[in-house]
Motif scaffolding. Structure first.
Motif, PDB file in Angstrom:
ATOM      1  N   UNK A  98       0.834  -1.205   0.000  1.00 13.18           N
ATOM      2  CA  UNK A  98       0.000   0.000   0.000  1.00 13.18           C
ATOM      3  C   UNK A  98       0.866   1.252   0.000  1.00 13.18           C
ATOM      4  N   UNK A  99       1.944   1.248   0.797  1.00 13.83           N
ATOM      5  CA  UNK A  99       2.853   2.396   0.841  1.00 13.83           C
ATOM      6  C   UNK A  99       3.492   2.640  -0.528  1.00 13.83           C
ATOM      7  N   UNK A 100       3.896   1.568  -1.210  1.00 16.13           N
ATOM      8  CA  UNK A 100       4.508   1.711  -2.541  1.00 16.13           C
ATOM      9  C   UNK A 100       3.503   2.286  -3.538  1.00 16.13           C
ATOM     10  N   UNK A 101       2.251   1.843  -3.446  1.00 14.78           N
ATOM     11  CA  UNK A 101       1.201   2.382  -4.311  1.00 14.78           C
ATOM     12  C   UNK A 101       0.999   3.876  -4.057  1.00 14.78           C
ATOM     13  N   UNK A 102       0.904   4.259  -2.785  1.00 13.37           N
ATOM     14  CA  UNK A 102       0.676   5.668  -2.441  1.00 13.37           C
ATOM     15  C   UNK A 102       1.857   6.525  -2.909  1.00 13.37           C
TER      16      UNK A 102
END
Length: 219
Positions: A124-128
């Motif tokens: 999720x952090x990489x997506x954001x």
């Protein structure tokens, strides 16, 4: 360019106060965005799944809401602002923003099956980070990435730089997150958040012990 710092769940709550203090000091010169892992709260969700017949979608929703709870914790301890919108997160740079992701993630179309052990907070952090155009620092409780699990292989080598396409073994970040990093071309480092000075040096571009995940290598 702003930097999104993913505060791993393993750092919460024990290291939160020192981390937030260090980030407040450096944020004036380096735009900082934050996102938190679910940590012990997600462990509770996993324990519930062993005892109750929870669907994958419900367990995933509970795990994302655990990230929200830790976002509010970071905001309270650090005196940071909460953002629930990716667009606002992308625009606001005046004070450190902590992203609470549930409003965004729980309104996205989902597949028939959601595996919360695959769709982790690292992913999720990489997506954001990719969506807002930020670099990514994953702050965890290890120095970075090793050639193998150092708890299993005592002589595993610490990797100061590693090509993303070579991260096929189990590491301190999960394989799905690596795929997301490659998809969005996110410049990423993994650093030991139990030592806030390393995180500060990484933000400032100064030499420190960390692992840089390289994107432009030939595989």
């Amino acid at each position: 360019m702003a930097t999104l710092i993913k505060i791993g769940g393993s750092l919460i709550p024990g290291h939160v106060e020192k981390l937030c203090s260090s980030l407040r000091e450096v944020a004036a010169a380096h735009p900082v965005l934050l996102i938190a892992g679910g940590g012990e709260l997600v462990d509770v969700v996993r324990s519930y799944r062993k005892k109750l017949a929870l669907s994958d979608e419900t367990a995933y929703s509970m795990a994302v809401l655990a990230m929200d709870q830790h976002a509010y914790l970071l905001a309270e301890i650090g005196g940071f602002a909460i953002s629930r919108s990716l667009r606002k997160l992308k625009k606001q740079r005046t004070v450190p923003q902590v992203f609470a992701p549930s409003d965004v993630l729980l309104n996205l179309p989902v597949n028939d099956v959601i595996d919360i052990d695959r769709m982790t907070s690292d992913t999720i952090a990489a997506f954001v980070a990719g969506w807002v155009g930020a670099d990514l620092i994953i702050a965890t409780d290890t120095d970075g990435i090793y050639s193998a699990d150092p708890d299993v292989v005592p002589d595993a080598m610490f990797l100061e730089r590693v090509c993303a396409c070579q991260l096929t073994h189990a590491t301190s970040i999960d394989a799905e997150a690596v795929r997301m990093i490659r998809r969005w071309n996110v410049r990423t480092s993994v650093v030991n958040g139990t030592m806030p000075d390393r995180l500060v040096r990484c933000l400032r571009g100064q030499p420190t012990r960390r692992t840089e995940i390289v994107l432009d290598c030939a595989c």
